[in-house]
Motif scaffolding. Sequence first.
Motif, mmCIF file in Angstrom:
data_model
loop_
_atom_site.group_PDB
_atom_site.id
_atom_site.type_symbol
_atom_site.label_atom_id
_atom_site.label_comp_id
_atom_site.label_asym_id
_atom_site.label_seq_id
_atom_site.Cartn_x
_atom_site.Cartn_y
_atom_site.Cartn_z
ATOM 1 N N CYS A 141 -91.419 18.017 -9.091
ATOM 2 C CA CYS A 141 -92.137 18.208 -7.820
ATOM 3 C C CYS A 141 -91.524 17.419 -6.670
ATOM 4 O O CYS A 141 -91.655 17.818 -5.501
ATOM 5 N N PHE A 142 -90.854 16.296 -6.989
ATOM 6 C CA PHE A 142 -90.283 15.464 -5.931
ATOM 7 C C PHE A 142 -88.767 15.418 -6.021
ATOM 8 O O PHE A 142 -88.147 14.428 -5.611
ATOM 9 N N GLN A 143 -88.176 16.508 -6.522
ATOM 10 C CA GLN A 143 -86.718 16.536 -6.629
ATOM 11 C C GLN A 143 -86.059 16.567 -5.268
ATOM 12 O O GLN A 143 -84.905 16.144 -5.113
ATOM 13 N N CYS A 144 -86.772 17.098 -4.278
ATOM 14 C CA CYS A 144 -86.240 17.134 -2.919
ATOM 15 C C CYS A 144 -87.338 16.817 -1.907
ATOM 16 O O CYS A 144 -88.481 17.227 -2.077
ATOM 17 N N LEU A 145 -86.973 16.096 -0.877
ATOM 18 C CA LEU A 145 -87.860 15.849 0.251
ATOM 19 C C LEU A 145 -87.121 16.249 1.521
ATOM 20 O O LEU A 145 -86.007 15.743 1.766
ATOM 21 N N PRO A 146 -87.667 17.169 2.302
ATOM 22 C CA PRO A 146 -88.973 17.818 2.152
ATOM 23 C C PRO A 146 -89.001 18.825 0.996
ATOM 24 O O PRO A 146 -87.947 19.274 0.534
ATOM 25 N N PHE A 147 -90.217 19.195 0.571
ATOM 26 C CA PHE A 147 -90.405 20.069 -0.578
ATOM 27 C C PHE A 147 -89.758 21.437 -0.366
ATOM 28 O O PHE A 147 -89.257 22.056 -1.315
ATOM 29 N N ASP A 148 -89.749 21.926 0.856
ATOM 30 C CA ASP A 148 -89.221 23.272 1.130
ATOM 31 C C ASP A 148 -87.744 23.396 0.773
ATOM 32 O O ASP A 148 -87.250 24.498 0.552
ATOM 33 N N GLU A 149 -87.048 22.281 0.700
ATOM 34 C CA GLU A 149 -85.633 22.317 0.318
ATOM 35 C C GLU A 149 -85.454 22.840 -1.106
ATOM 36 O O GLU A 149 -84.407 23.408 -1.441
ATOM 37 N N ILE A 150 -86.474 22.686 -1.949
ATOM 38 C CA ILE A 150 -86.409 23.194 -3.323
ATOM 39 C C ILE A 150 -86.351 24.719 -3.324
ATOM 40 O O ILE A 150 -85.564 25.323 -4.068
ATOM 41 N N LEU A 151 -87.174 25.332 -2.482
ATOM 42 C CA LEU A 151 -87.274 26.795 -2.450
ATOM 43 C C LEU A 151 -86.235 27.423 -1.523
ATOM 44 O O LEU A 151 -85.865 28.587 -1.726
ATOM 45 N N HIS A 152 -85.784 26.683 -0.525
ATOM 46 C CA HIS A 152 -84.781 27.203 0.427
ATOM 47 C C HIS A 152 -83.671 26.174 0.580
ATOM 48 O O HIS A 152 -83.596 25.474 1.602
ATOM 49 N N PRO A 153 -82.824 26.037 -0.456
ATOM 50 C CA PRO A 153 -81.784 25.000 -0.413
ATOM 51 C C PRO A 153 -80.803 25.221 0.739
ATOM 52 O O PRO A 153 -80.417 26.349 1.055
ATOM 53 N N GLY A 154 -80.437 24.120 1.379
ATOM 54 C CA GLY A 154 -79.467 24.175 2.466
ATOM 55 C C GLY A 154 -80.071 24.361 3.841
ATOM 56 O O GLY A 154 -79.343 24.308 4.836
ATOM 57 N N THR A 155 -81.366 24.578 3.923
ATOM 58 C CA THR A 155 -82.012 24.815 5.225
ATOM 59 C C THR A 155 -82.468 23.517 5.889
ATOM 60 O O THR A 155 -82.915 23.537 7.035
ATOM 61 N N HIS A 156 -82.367 22.400 5.170
ATOM 62 C CA HIS A 156 -82.780 21.102 5.720
ATOM 63 C C HIS A 156 -81.617 20.125 5.561
ATOM 64 O O HIS A 156 -81.460 19.498 4.500
ATOM 65 N N PRO A 157 -80.795 19.986 6.601
ATOM 66 C CA PRO A 157 -79.599 19.119 6.487
ATOM 67 C C PRO A 157 -79.921 17.668 6.153
ATOM 68 O O PRO A 157 -79.105 16.980 5.523
ATOM 69 N N ASP A 158 -81.093 17.186 6.556
ATOM 70 C CA ASP A 158 -81.439 15.793 6.309
ATOM 71 C C ASP A 158 -82.239 15.599 5.015
ATOM 72 O O ASP A 158 -82.810 14.519 4.782
ATOM 73 N N ALA A 159 -82.309 16.621 4.159
ATOM 74 C CA ALA A 159 -83.097 16.541 2.919
ATOM 75 C C ALA A 159 -82.467 15.537 1.952
ATOM 76 O O ALA A 159 -81.242 15.377 1.889
ATOM 77 N N VAL A 160 -83.324 14.868 1.191
ATOM 78 C CA VAL A 160 -82.891 13.930 0.159
ATOM 79 C C VAL A 160 -83.299 14.504 -1.193
ATOM 80 O O VAL A 160 -84.478 14.783 -1.421
ATOM 81 N N CYS A 161 -82.323 14.689 -2.103
ATOM 82 C CA CYS A 161 -82.597 15.323 -3.402
ATOM 83 C C CYS A 161 -82.052 14.477 -4.547
ATOM 84 O O CYS A 161 -81.054 13.757 -4.391
ATOM 85 N N ILE A 162 -82.713 14.586 -5.687
ATOM 86 C CA ILE A 162 -82.224 13.966 -6.913
ATOM 87 C C ILE A 162 -80.954 14.693 -7.352
ATOM 88 O O ILE A 162 -80.822 15.917 -7.161
ATOM 89 N N ASN A 163 -80.022 13.954 -7.929
ATOM 90 C CA ASN A 163 -78.798 14.567 -8.437
ATOM 91 C C ASN A 163 -79.134 15.735 -9.359
ATOM 92 O O ASN A 163 -79.969 15.607 -10.260
ATOM 93 N N LYS A 164 -78.497 16.874 -9.147
ATOM 94 C CA LYS A 164 -78.847 18.098 -9.875
ATOM 95 C C LYS A 164 -78.648 17.949 -11.378
ATOM 96 O O LYS A 164 -79.474 18.424 -12.180
ATOM 97 N N LEU A 165 -77.564 17.303 -11.792
ATOM 98 C CA LEU A 165 -77.301 17.143 -13.225
ATOM 99 C C LEU A 165 -78.370 16.265 -13.878
ATOM 100 O O LEU A 165 -78.834 16.567 -14.987
ATOM 101 N N VAL A 166 -78.782 15.210 -13.201
ATOM 102 C CA VAL A 166 -79.845 14.351 -13.723
ATOM 103 C C VAL A 166 -81.135 15.142 -13.873
ATOM 104 O O VAL A 166 -81.847 15.041 -14.880
#
Length: 382
Positions: A141-166
């Motif tokens: 649920c908190f893999q990316c902030l803001p949450f919308d970055e999870i559903l629309h990746p790349g639309t939030h340049p300042d988003a902070v996400c957990i490493n995908k492999l982790v």
Amino acid sequence: MGLSTLQPLAYAVAYVTFFFGTASIFLRFYCRIFILKTWGLDDWVGVAVLVFNTGQQAILHMFLYWGCGLHITELSQNQILQILKWLFIEEVFYYTVHFVIKMAFLFFYLRLSPNKFFRGLVYAGMGLNASIFITNILMACFQCLPFDEILHPGTHPDAVCINKLVLLIVPSILNILEDLYILILPISTVWNLQMSLRRKIAVLCVIGFGACAVIIACFRLIPLFELNSSPDTSFVLGKMVIVAALEIQFAVIAVNLPSLKALWLRITGGSSSGSGPGYSDQKGYKLSSMERKAGNGSGMGRSGRNGKSKGSRGSITRLERGITSTESEEELFRQGGTALNIPTQGSKMDANAIKVTTDVKIRSTGRQDEDVPQSTHFLGGH
């Protein structure tokens, strides 16, 4: 030349395995209600398994409906966005299904033994299972902030996400470790049961069937690594659908197998329940045992003031009917009234019934020792 689509194979595996997994759940309910007549808390967890397993199947269907199993170049932008949405839903649901199935195993283990140390380990497993579930859900649920970055990746340049492999590997490894704990947990308890070596191995094989799900979960790491590096997300997710269907349904079947032994014994003429010709009326669910407390003026049955037991009856119960029962009882209660070839001391047999009397001597402590014969009777008619 590579495959152009995985969809036919994915549909076949998903629905065939779901059929067998769901059938095992309903057969479990039948055995517990009508054969064993011992519906318990683990069976209520089994109802939850049925609900969440059905939801998991619906999500896998939606994956395939929106194009998983096809190459990403063949999909529209809307299909890709729908797959990303269902990928997040599947993450949350996949962890939930694992949590419920593991809890079903652990609640079943509470039936195996009254030993406080063993039950403490089972409760510890439940706590570990809940901790892993909460950790995985929070990561999803908190893999990316803001949450919308999870559903629309790349639309939030300042988003902070957990490493995908982790994000892909850590939850799977945690689930595998919990699976191994659950598989190892009952071995010593089953091994100490009063059964033949052959039966002990058979029981461990039934419980250990869940190892198949663990092995498949290990193979699931391969497409997870591929998902991290491959741009063809939809095609890799087609592989994930196949592996997830196999893993979940093998785990579902494994958690139901101990109960299905009762149905197998009824079909093949063994003894498992308190109903039908050739079956015992007893409804016990614990290991055959006779417990008494000495030195405190109490024991089995009633005690007089002079310390002599009066009319005390030893109780003989069973652990998980259909899984553990003594070898002699199984021979005596073969369905259809097969003849006895093994002479048993104290047993009587006529043309219409079988009567077995087992004498057990109990020594009570008091002003004087007195042996009190105890008897248990099992009657089975043709």
